[in-house]
Motif scaffolding. Structure first.
Motif, PDB file in Angstrom:
ATOM      1  N   ILE A   5       0.789  -1.233   0.000  1.00 40.75           N
ATOM      2  CA  ILE A   5       0.000   0.000   0.000  1.00 40.75           C
ATOM      3  C   ILE A   5       0.828   1.295   0.000  1.00 40.75           C
ATOM      4  N   PRO A   6       1.890   1.400   0.811  1.00 38.56           N
ATOM      5  CA  PRO A   6       2.667   2.642   0.724  1.00 38.56           C
ATOM      6  C   PRO A   6       3.188   2.918  -0.689  1.00 38.56           C
ATOM      7  N   GLY A   7       3.625   1.878  -1.363  1.00 36.14           N
ATOM      8  CA  GLY A   7       4.101   2.043  -2.737  1.00 36.14           C
ATOM      9  C   GLY A   7       2.990   2.468  -3.681  1.00 36.14           C
ATOM     10  N   ARG A   9       0.319   4.083  -2.853  1.00 41.49           N
ATOM     11  CA  ARG A   9      -0.047   5.473  -2.550  1.00 41.49           C
ATOM     12  C   ARG A   9       0.977   6.445  -3.133  1.00 41.49           C
ATOM     13  N   ALA A  10       2.252   6.108  -2.996  1.00 38.85           N
ATOM     14  CA  ALA A  10       3.294   6.981  -3.533  1.00 38.85           C
ATOM     15  C   ALA A  10       3.133   7.122  -5.047  1.00 38.85           C
ATOM     16  N   VAL A  13       0.001   9.218  -5.796  1.00 38.47           N
ATOM     17  CA  VAL A  13       0.227  10.652  -5.555  1.00 38.47           C
ATOM     18  C   VAL A  13       1.036  11.248  -6.694  1.00 38.47           C
ATOM     19  N   ASP A  23      -5.753   8.491  -2.946  1.00 34.29           N
ATOM     20  CA  ASP A  23      -6.269   7.446  -2.057  1.00 34.29           C
ATOM     21  C   ASP A  23      -7.548   6.812  -2.613  1.00 34.29           C
ATOM     22  N   VAL A  26      -6.269   4.311  -5.012  1.00 35.98           N
ATOM     23  CA  VAL A  26      -5.757   3.129  -4.322  1.00 35.98           C
ATOM     24  C   VAL A  26      -6.933   2.247  -3.883  1.00 35.98           C
TER      25      VAL A  26
END
Lengths: 173, 73
Positions: A5-7, A9-10, A13, A23, A26
């Protein structure tokens, strides 16, 4: 899936320049992925699979919204209040603003390789093009970015930039 | 996922030297190579951007969504 998930989101963005839209994207990606989990081949890279879904969703949505005004500067920069130091916050804002100015294909290649750590081969597969194309996009992206950043602030790349800031802080203390 | 730790910027090494004012490598006709300093700086910022996302953690909306969707009805 959570680890990806962090990837996601990055990457989102960097595509949208706006965290709320990112988001939402995502979220749509996760819904789509879980509904089609049978088409995921076990043993292959889950992050790459999710990124591919997100990228496709973004592209089809983007085609629909073409006429809407894009958030070109990116409100993500406004959210950077959480960064501890003024210095690095400014630097990151400058960096993200420059990143937003790159052509889409260069930006996505640079983010996927430089930030998310995918290999050139993985990115070629995600973007559906040759490895050589990805390599040249990344190189062009870096050069382009360096140019944008040195135009916006010649001190940006100065090696003592951060050191000077630290020194001036400790002098005051 | 250890993806964020992989670098991808280290694949191009330039021998010796290394100021931002380096001459273009390869002479006329070739595009100038970025100095290792600048490449490293760009790499650092990209990784920092990703790390910020990692540090933010996974928002509740996503963990809840995954839990809900995974539940067989």
């Amino acid at each position: 899936m959570l680890a990806a998930i962090p990837g996601l989101r990055a990457f989102a963005v960097s595509l949208c320049g706006n965290t709320d839209r990112a988001d939402d994207l995502v979220q749509e990606t996760l819904i789509r992925a879980l509904a089609n989990i049978d088409s995921f081949e076990p043993g292959t890279n889950m992050s790459a699979w999710l990124i591919t879904i997100l990228r496709n969703l973004y592209r089809s949505e983007h085609r629909k919204r073409r006429r809407e005004v894009e958030d070109a500067t990116g409100s993500y920069a406004e959210r950077l209040r959480s960064l501890p130091h003024q210095e690095s916050r400014m630097e990151m804002q400058q960096f993200l603003a420059a990143l937003r100015k790159l052509p889409n294909d260069q930006r996505e290649a640079l983010i996927l390789i430089g930030a998310l750590g995918f290999s050139h081969e993985e990115v070629a597969k995600i973007c559906g093009c040759a490895v050589g194309t990805i390599k040249s996009r990344v190189n062009r992206a870096r050069r382009h970015l360096a140019q944008l950043l040195s135009i916006e602030g010649p001190e940006y790349f100065g090696p003592d930039h951060t050191m000077r800031a630290i020194l001036s802080r400790s002098e005051r203390a | 996922m250890s993806a964020g730790e992989k670098v991808g910027m280290k694949d191009r090494k330039e021998a010796g030297s290394g100021t931002a004012a380096d001459k273009p490598a390869g002479g006329a006709g070739k595009k100038p190579q970025l100095s290792p300093d600048i490449q490293e700086k760009i790499g650092q910022q990209l990784r920092k951007f990703y790390e910020e996302m990692v540090n933010e953690g996974v928002p509740d909306r996503f963990t809840k969504l995954i839990d809900r969707l995974k539940q067989p009805k």
